[in-house]
Design an enzyme around this catalytic site. Structure first.
Site, PDB file in Angstrom:
ATOM      1  N   ARG A 142      81.786  58.845  59.705  1.00  0.00           N
ATOM      2  CA  ARG A 142      82.718  57.774  59.344  1.00  0.00           C
ATOM      3  C   ARG A 142      81.978  56.439  59.342  1.00  0.00           C
ATOM      4  O   ARG A 142      81.066  56.211  60.133  1.00  0.00           O
ATOM      5  CB  ARG A 142      83.875  57.701  60.345  1.00  0.00           C
ATOM      6  CG  ARG A 142      84.926  58.773  60.155  1.00  0.00           C
ATOM      7  CD  ARG A 142      86.071  58.620  61.142  1.00  0.00           C
ATOM      8  NE  ARG A 142      85.616  58.744  62.504  1.00  0.00           N
ATOM      9  CZ  ARG A 142      85.386  57.737  63.332  1.00  0.00           C
ATOM     10  NH1 ARG A 142      85.625  56.492  62.966  1.00  0.00           N
ATOM     11  NH2 ARG A 142      84.958  57.946  64.556  1.00  0.00           N
ATOM     12  N   TYR A 270      82.534  62.378  53.073  1.00  0.00           N
ATOM     13  CA  TYR A 270      82.371  62.978  54.403  1.00  0.00           C
ATOM     14  C   TYR A 270      83.582  62.814  55.314  1.00  0.00           C
ATOM     15  O   TYR A 270      84.118  61.709  55.450  1.00  0.00           O
ATOM     16  CB  TYR A 270      81.150  62.383  55.128  1.00  0.00           C
ATOM     17  CG  TYR A 270      80.690  63.284  56.244  1.00  0.00           C
ATOM     18  CD1 TYR A 270      79.782  64.296  55.990  1.00  0.00           C
ATOM     19  CD2 TYR A 270      81.219  63.164  57.525  1.00  0.00           C
ATOM     20  CE1 TYR A 270      79.387  65.161  56.991  1.00  0.00           C
ATOM     21  CE2 TYR A 270      80.824  64.038  58.535  1.00  0.00           C
ATOM     22  CZ  TYR A 270      79.905  65.033  58.260  1.00  0.00           C
ATOM     23  OH  TYR A 270      79.531  65.893  59.255  1.00  0.00           O
ATOM     24  N   LYS A 279      92.117  61.160  59.772  1.00  0.00           N
ATOM     25  CA  LYS A 279      92.187  59.861  60.465  1.00  0.00           C
ATOM     26  C   LYS A 279      92.972  58.838  59.640  1.00  0.00           C
ATOM     27  O   LYS A 279      93.682  58.002  60.203  1.00  0.00           O
ATOM     28  CB  LYS A 279      90.775  59.342  60.761  1.00  0.00           C
ATOM     29  CG  LYS A 279      89.912  60.338  61.543  1.00  0.00           C
ATOM     30  CD  LYS A 279      90.405  60.541  62.944  1.00  0.00           C
ATOM     31  CE  LYS A 279      89.806  61.767  63.576  1.00  0.00           C
ATOM     32  NZ  LYS A 279      89.123  61.687  64.819  1.00  0.00           N
ATOM     33  N   HIS A 299      95.271  59.767  69.066  1.00  0.00           N
ATOM     34  CA  HIS A 299      94.006  60.485  68.905  1.00  0.00           C
ATOM     35  C   HIS A 299      93.817  61.409  70.111  1.00  0.00           C
ATOM     36  O   HIS A 299      92.979  61.171  70.971  1.00  0.00           O
ATOM     37  CB  HIS A 299      92.874  59.438  68.819  1.00  0.00           C
ATOM     38  CG  HIS A 299      91.546  60.000  68.421  1.00  0.00           C
ATOM     39  ND1 HIS A 299      90.356  59.346  68.678  1.00  0.00           N
ATOM     40  CD2 HIS A 299      91.201  61.126  67.770  1.00  0.00           C
ATOM     41  CE1 HIS A 299      89.351  60.064  68.211  1.00  0.00           C
ATOM     42  NE2 HIS A 299      89.838  61.144  67.655  1.00  0.00           N
ATOM     43  N   SER A 321      85.715  59.724  69.591  1.00  0.00           N
ATOM     44  CA  SER A 321      85.030  60.721  68.764  1.00  0.00           C
ATOM     45  C   SER A 321      83.776  61.244  69.458  1.00  0.00           C
ATOM     46  O   SER A 321      83.013  60.471  70.032  1.00  0.00           O
ATOM     47  CB  SER A 321      84.652  60.085  67.428  1.00  0.00           C
ATOM     48  OG  SER A 321      85.817  59.624  66.798  1.00  0.00           O
ATOM     49  N   ALA A 322      83.605  62.543  69.385  1.00  0.00           N
ATOM     50  CA  ALA A 322      82.454  63.236  69.974  1.00  0.00           C
ATOM     51  C   ALA A 322      82.353  63.035  71.485  1.00  0.00           C
ATOM     52  O   ALA A 322      81.268  62.932  72.052  1.00  0.00           O
ATOM     53  CB  ALA A 322      81.151  62.850  69.270  1.00  0.00           C
ATOM     54  N   CYS A 323      83.507  62.969  72.145  1.00  0.00           N
ATOM     55  CA  CYS A 323      83.531  62.841  73.608  1.00  0.00           C
ATOM     56  C   CYS A 323      84.239  64.016  74.275  1.00  0.00           C
ATOM     57  O   CYS A 323      84.642  63.914  75.435  1.00  0.00           O
ATOM     58  CB  CYS A 323      84.172  61.519  74.011  1.00  0.00           C
ATOM     59  SG  CYS A 323      83.139  60.107  73.580  1.00  0.00           S
ATOM     60  N   ASN A 327      86.178  70.572  72.685  1.00  0.00           N
ATOM     61  CA  ASN A 327      85.702  71.480  73.734  1.00  0.00           C
ATOM     62  C   ASN A 327      86.713  71.653  74.857  1.00  0.00           C
ATOM     63  O   ASN A 327      86.889  72.750  75.373  1.00  0.00           O
ATOM     64  CB  ASN A 327      84.356  70.995  74.275  1.00  0.00           C
ATOM     65  CG  ASN A 327      83.222  71.407  73.361  1.00  0.00           C
ATOM     66  OD1 ASN A 327      82.723  72.519  73.456  1.00  0.00           O
ATOM     67  ND2 ASN A 327      82.858  70.536  72.437  1.00  0.00           N
ATOM     68  N   ASP A 348      92.556  67.258  68.142  1.00  0.00           N
ATOM     69  CA  ASP A 348      92.146  65.917  67.711  1.00  0.00           C
ATOM     70  C   ASP A 348      93.295  64.906  67.635  1.00  0.00           C
ATOM     71  O   ASP A 348      93.112  63.754  67.981  1.00  0.00           O
ATOM     72  CB  ASP A 348      91.463  66.014  66.337  1.00  0.00           C
ATOM     73  CG  ASP A 348      90.631  64.787  65.992  1.00  0.00           C
ATOM     74  OD1 ASP A 348      89.927  64.278  66.886  1.00  0.00           O
ATOM     75  OD2 ASP A 348      90.696  64.330  64.844  1.00  0.00           O
ATOM     76  N   ARG A 439      79.116  69.395  61.346  1.00  0.00           N
ATOM     77  CA  ARG A 439      80.455  69.876  61.724  1.00  0.00           C
ATOM     78  C   ARG A 439      80.747  71.241  61.115  1.00  0.00           C
ATOM     79  O   ARG A 439      80.120  71.663  60.149  1.00  0.00           O
ATOM     80  CB  ARG A 439      81.512  68.880  61.234  1.00  0.00           C
ATOM     81  CG  ARG A 439      81.315  67.476  61.829  1.00  0.00           C
ATOM     82  CD  ARG A 439      82.575  66.912  62.403  1.00  0.00           C
ATOM     83  NE  ARG A 439      82.305  65.715  63.165  1.00  0.00           N
ATOM     84  CZ  ARG A 439      83.084  65.295  64.154  1.00  0.00           C
ATOM     85  NH1 ARG A 439      84.146  65.984  64.522  1.00  0.00           N
ATOM     86  NH2 ARG A 439      82.800  64.185  64.810  1.00  0.00           N
TER      87      ARG A 439
HETATM   88  P1  GTP Z   1      85.509  64.459  67.480  1.00  0.00           P
HETATM   89  O1  GTP Z   1      85.755  65.750  66.782  1.00  0.00           O
HETATM   90  O2  GTP Z   1      84.455  63.624  66.845  1.00  0.00           O
HETATM   91  O3  GTP Z   1      86.746  63.676  67.699  1.00  0.00           O
HETATM   92  O4  GTP Z   1      84.828  64.825  68.899  1.00  0.00           O
HETATM   93  P2  GTP Z   1      85.471  65.580  70.151  1.00  0.00           P
HETATM   94  O5  GTP Z   1      86.123  64.569  71.018  1.00  0.00           O
HETATM   95  O6  GTP Z   1      86.270  66.723  69.696  1.00  0.00           O
HETATM   96  O7  GTP Z   1      84.166  66.074  70.922  1.00  0.00           O
HETATM   97  P3  GTP Z   1      83.573  67.550  71.059  1.00  0.00           P
HETATM   98  O8  GTP Z   1      84.413  68.432  71.912  1.00  0.00           O
HETATM   99  O9  GTP Z   1      83.214  68.058  69.720  1.00  0.00           O
HETATM  100  O10 GTP Z   1      82.245  67.230  71.862  1.00  0.00           O
HETATM  101  C1  GTP Z   1      81.278  66.330  71.380  1.00  0.00           C
HETATM  102  C2  GTP Z   1      79.949  66.596  72.040  1.00  0.00           C
HETATM  103  O11 GTP Z   1      80.098  66.456  73.451  1.00  0.00           O
HETATM  104  C3  GTP Z   1      79.436  67.997  71.784  1.00  0.00           C
HETATM  105  O12 GTP Z   1      78.054  67.933  71.593  1.00  0.00           O
HETATM  106  C4  GTP Z   1      79.766  68.724  73.049  1.00  0.00           C
HETATM  107  O13 GTP Z   1      78.875  69.777  73.289  1.00  0.00           O
HETATM  108  C5  GTP Z   1      79.693  67.641  74.113  1.00  0.00           C
HETATM  109  N1  GTP Z   1      80.638  67.905  75.231  1.00  0.00           N
HETATM  110  C6  GTP Z   1      81.931  68.281  75.113  1.00  0.00           C
HETATM  111  N2  GTP Z   1      82.478  68.484  76.338  1.00  0.00           N
HETATM  112  C7  GTP Z   1      81.517  68.221  77.241  1.00  0.00           C
HETATM  113  C8  GTP Z   1      81.473  68.258  78.666  1.00  0.00           C
HETATM  114  O14 GTP Z   1      82.437  68.571  79.363  1.00  0.00           O
HETATM  115  N3  GTP Z   1      80.284  67.893  79.245  1.00  0.00           N
HETATM  116  C9  GTP Z   1      79.187  67.544  78.503  1.00  0.00           C
HETATM  117  N4  GTP Z   1      78.085  67.218  79.141  1.00  0.00           N
HETATM  118  N5  GTP Z   1      79.203  67.509  77.151  1.00  0.00           N
HETATM  119  C10 GTP Z   1      80.340  67.846  76.524  1.00  0.00           C
HETATM  120  C1  SPV Z   2      86.046  61.728  64.565  1.00  0.00           C
HETATM  121  O1  SPV Z   2      85.106  61.003  64.228  1.00  0.00           O
HETATM  122  O2  SPV Z   2      86.844  61.402  65.477  1.00  0.00           O
HETATM  123  C2  SPV Z   2      86.236  63.028  63.900  1.00  0.00           C
HETATM  124  C3  SPV Z   2      85.422  63.296  62.746  1.00  0.00           C
HETATM  125  O3  SPV Z   2      87.089  63.818  64.270  1.00  0.00           O
HETATM  126  S1  SPV Z   2      86.060  62.579  61.347  1.00  0.00           S
HETATM  127  O4  SPV Z   2      86.994  63.503  60.734  1.00  0.00           O
HETATM  128  O5  SPV Z   2      84.925  62.312  60.475  1.00  0.00           O
HETATM  129  O6  SPV Z   2      86.777  61.359  61.653  1.00  0.00           O
HETATM  130 MN    MN Z   3      86.769  67.272  67.716  1.00  0.00          MN
END
Ligand code: GTP
Ligand code: SPV
Ligand code: MN
Length: 664
Positions: A142, A270, A279, A299, A321-323, A327, A348, A439
């Site tokens: 994004r 993308y 989003k 979110h 995002s990505a936090c 998982n 999400d 992704r």
């Molecule tokens: P978006 O899809 O972008 O919104 O991200 P998300 O919030 O769904 O994050 P996601 O679960 O994809 O995790 C993002 C990254 O953090 C990945 O590389 C995971 O492996 C890592 N991660 C997720 N959960 C944990 C955790 O509990 N501990 C650690 N150390 N890393 C984690």
């Molecule tokens: C995020 O960035 O929070 C995502 C990926 O879930 S995207 O769909 O590109 O916004």
């Molecule tokens: Mn996600």
């Protein structure tokens, strides 16, 4: 500052003068490209008003037409048909295809996607019906600095959003759409966000010239005939106009018109920039609609925690995002033997409405997961790993010589002959083989953890909200807010390190209230006010918590094992919701009392646990200074309750509270 600027790609270039705000506050480390000048409101600036009036006069009929559909415009077509006609008149595709969502159609779309040359078929034996798509290397995440809220007044967008005057945006971005689909097919993608028969669901229509986007939308939403039937001759849908344009970030805009409930996105193919249901609609437009209509668009992942005896308690968690949302939502619980299991409702986004039982009920508006690949493996997320072997689109991952997807953290070493995400032969000198924001797109129902209630039309009742971020320091593993108002403050003052999910620097701490900084479709001060009001309206409001899986020790390593072990924290949250376990008060909130977290079977030292739960008053003082600067941006529009909470925390830290703080 005043600057002269030229509108791009109009027949007769127009020069105008506008005031320019430099770097949007939400994006450290990125300069505004020259085209992304933010127009001041037509009333301000020396000749801004004249210039904008002139643009409006010069708007071509086609650009004017590609607005929100109106019932009044034609007695012949439906609002949808009229809007599509207008979009086609503007973008001038060779052909227009209405998508029905059938599998025959999907085959044609995939064939088209493969024909475009940036996608290929993966191993048909081990990954049937799976594809690898490689996006343009300058289009991998994004782009928040190119994302705009186009509301009548700058203040409607607020200090955390980029703003453009709606008329000026239509003119300027309209010029980029003009003829953008020449030689291409325009796909009309009707879709429903949410379970088909849910009263909380809403319809959208995306027109796009990208078959990759169509194939993704088919996984991420209920797409095709089902949506077309629902829309019928009504104008009750959110239209989104999308073209990949020339993929040049200098000609890329993701523009939202909340008042019109309209999305325009050009120049990116993308993720959240291009899959407009996600989003753009389900958060930016929906957050605006939600406030108008009395519900919430957040979110947040939605999970159900099953406890011994089979009762399931639902929670929503907002992490940037990505936090860790995907998982956490899909985890295989480390306490499965003790009867604790996690069910996935969404990973999400949550749309929530107060139900007759007095609880906030949540639906997942999406039908698939668009998840981060790197770091996903059998040890971290076996549920999704098992889902990814069929019917999955991978984007920007690496590929093995056996034509299987590969990424860092998948759990196997990189094989010889690996091809990286840029389609080059990989070696270690080339850096990570998969892009950090690579992704997978997979249907939600393929996950073994999918909740039996994930498509329940009435949604699931939410008992807890969990805020969280990536903080190497400061935030303890878990704490509970004292009450709703304090909980809103905890969410509003949240901060997290930036990630590869958006372009720009990675690892910089920024305030990201409720994980909505890039996704709130209106002034965030009003959003905070709305959260405060909702607390009064919900008879049984969720309890509010904060977690941090990412605290690091002196050696720089994560202190907490994370992933499936996070269930231990969820169990404590559940027990707090049920009033069944002990907590200890710190200035920032309530943390688990000694021995209140279930740690059996986990190798973790008491010292590490102390460190994980510690509240260091000095770190918190610094953090308070930073959140004050952030809150100050909203001026008098910031709800007074948040200032009060800020002051109360400051007092607790500096007086008696500090002695209560657990220190590591
Ligand atoms: P978006 O899809 O972008 O919104 O991200 P998300 O919030 O769904 O994050 P996601 O679960 O994809 O995790 C993002 C990254 O953090 C990945 O590389 C995971 O492996 C890592 N991660 C997720 N959960 C944990 C955790 O509990 N501990 C650690 N150390 N890393 C984690
Ligand atoms: C995020 O960035 O929070 C995502 C990926 O879930 S995207 O769909 O590109 O916004
Ligand atoms: Mn996600």
């Amino acid at each position: 500052m005043n600057t002269s600027h030229r509108i791009l790609r109009t027949r007769r270039p127009v020069t105008y003068t506008v005031s320019v705000d430099c770097i949007p506050p939400c994006q450290p480390g990125l300069d505004f490209p020259p085209h992304a000048v933010r127009l001041a409101s037509p009333q301000t600036g020396s000749c801004g008003s004249q210039a904008v009036t002139r643009y409006r006069q010069r708007l071509s009929r086609a650009i004017c037409g590609a607005r929100r559909p109106s019932r009044r415009r034609s007695i012949v077509g439906t609002p949808l048909e009229n809007w599509v006609d207008d979009a086609a008149r503007l973008t001038k595709p060779d052909r227009v295809v209405y998508c029905d969502g059938s599998s025959e159609e999907d085959e044609r779309i995939i064939a088209e996607m493969l024909r475009e040359g940036d996608s290929e078929t993966l191993n048909e034996k081990t990954y049937p019906n799976c594809y690898l798509h490689r996006s343009s290397p300058n289009d991998v995440a994004r782009t928040e600095h190119l994302t705009f809220i186009c509301a009548p007044e700058k203040d409607d967008a607020g200090p955390t959003n980029n703003w453009m005057d709606p008329g000026a945006a239509k003119y300027k971005i309209g010029a980029l759409f003009d003829g953008a689909m020449r030689g291409r097919t325009m796909y009309v993608v009707p879709y429903i966000m949410g379970p088909v028969n849910s009263p909380i669901s809403k319809a959208g229509v995306e027109v796009t010239d990208s078959p990759y986007v169509v194939a993704n939308m088919r996984i991420m939403a209920r797409m095709g005939k089902v949506a077309l039937d629902r829309i019928g001759s009504s104008s009750d849908f959110v239209p989104g106009l999308h073209s990949i344009g020339d993929l040049d970030p200098m000609r890329r805009y993701i523009a939202h018109f909340p008042q019109e409930k309209l999305i325009w996105s050009v120049g990116s193919g993308y993720g959240g920039n291009a899959l407009l249901g996600k989003k753009c609609f389900a958060l930016r437009i929906a957050s605006y609609m939600a406030r108008e209509q009395g519900w919430m668009a957040e979110h947040m992942l939605i999970l159900g925690l099953e406890s011994p005896g089979g009762k399931v308690t639902y929670m929503g968690a907002a992490f940037p995002s990505a936090c860790g949302k995907t998982n956490l939502a899909m985890m295989v619980s480390a306490l499965q033997d003790q009867g604790y299991r996690v069910w996935t409702v969404g990973d999400d986004i949550a749309w929530m409405k107060i139900a007759d039982d007095g609880y906030l009920h949540a639906i997942n508006p999406e039908a698939g997961f668009f998840g981060v690949a790197p770091g996903t493996g059998m040890l971290t997320n076996p549920n999704v790993m098992s889902a990814l072997h069929k019917n999955t689109i991978f984007t920007n991952v690496a590929m093995t010589p056996d034509r299987e997807p590969w990424w860092e953290g998948i759990g196997s070493p990189p094989p010889a002959g690996l091809i990286n995400w840029k389609n080059e032969k990989w070696d270690t000198s080339k850096g990570p083989a998969a892009h950090a924001n690579a992704r997978y797109t997979v249907p939600a129902r393929r996950s073994p953890s999918i909740s039996p209630k994930w498509e329940a039309p009435e949604g699931v009742p939410i008992s807890a909200f969990i805020f969280g971020g990536r903080r190497a320091r400061v935030a303890p593993l878990v704490y509970e807010s004292f009450d709703w108002q304090h909980g809103v403050f905890v969410g509003a003052s949240m901060a997290s390190e930036t990630t590869a999910a958006a372009t720009g620097n990675v690892g910089i701490v920024r305030r990201d209230p409720m994980a909505m900084l890039p996704f709130c479709g209106y002034n965030m001060a009003d959003y905070f006010r709305y959260w405060l009001e909702m607390g009064k309206r919900i008879p049984h409001p969720p309890k509010i918590f904060h977690v941090n899986w990412f605290r690091r020790g002196a050696d720089g390593k994560f202190l907490w094992p994370g992933y499936g072990e996070n269930v231990r924290v969820l169990k404590w949250i559940l027990e707090r919701v049920e009033g069944a376990c002990a907590a200890e008060e710190t200035p920032v909130g309530l943390v688990p009392a000694r021995n209140a977290l279930t740690l059996d079977g986990l190798q973790i030292s008491p010292g590490t646990m102390e460190e994980l739960l510690s509240v260091n008053p000095e770190d918190w003082e610094d953090d308070l200074a930073d959140s004050k600067l952030f809150f100050d941006k909203f001026g008098s529009r910031l709800p007074r309750e948040l200032r009060e909470e800020h002051e109360k925390l400051s007092r607790r830290l500096s007086t008696k509270g500090a002695s209560l703080a657990r220190s590591g």
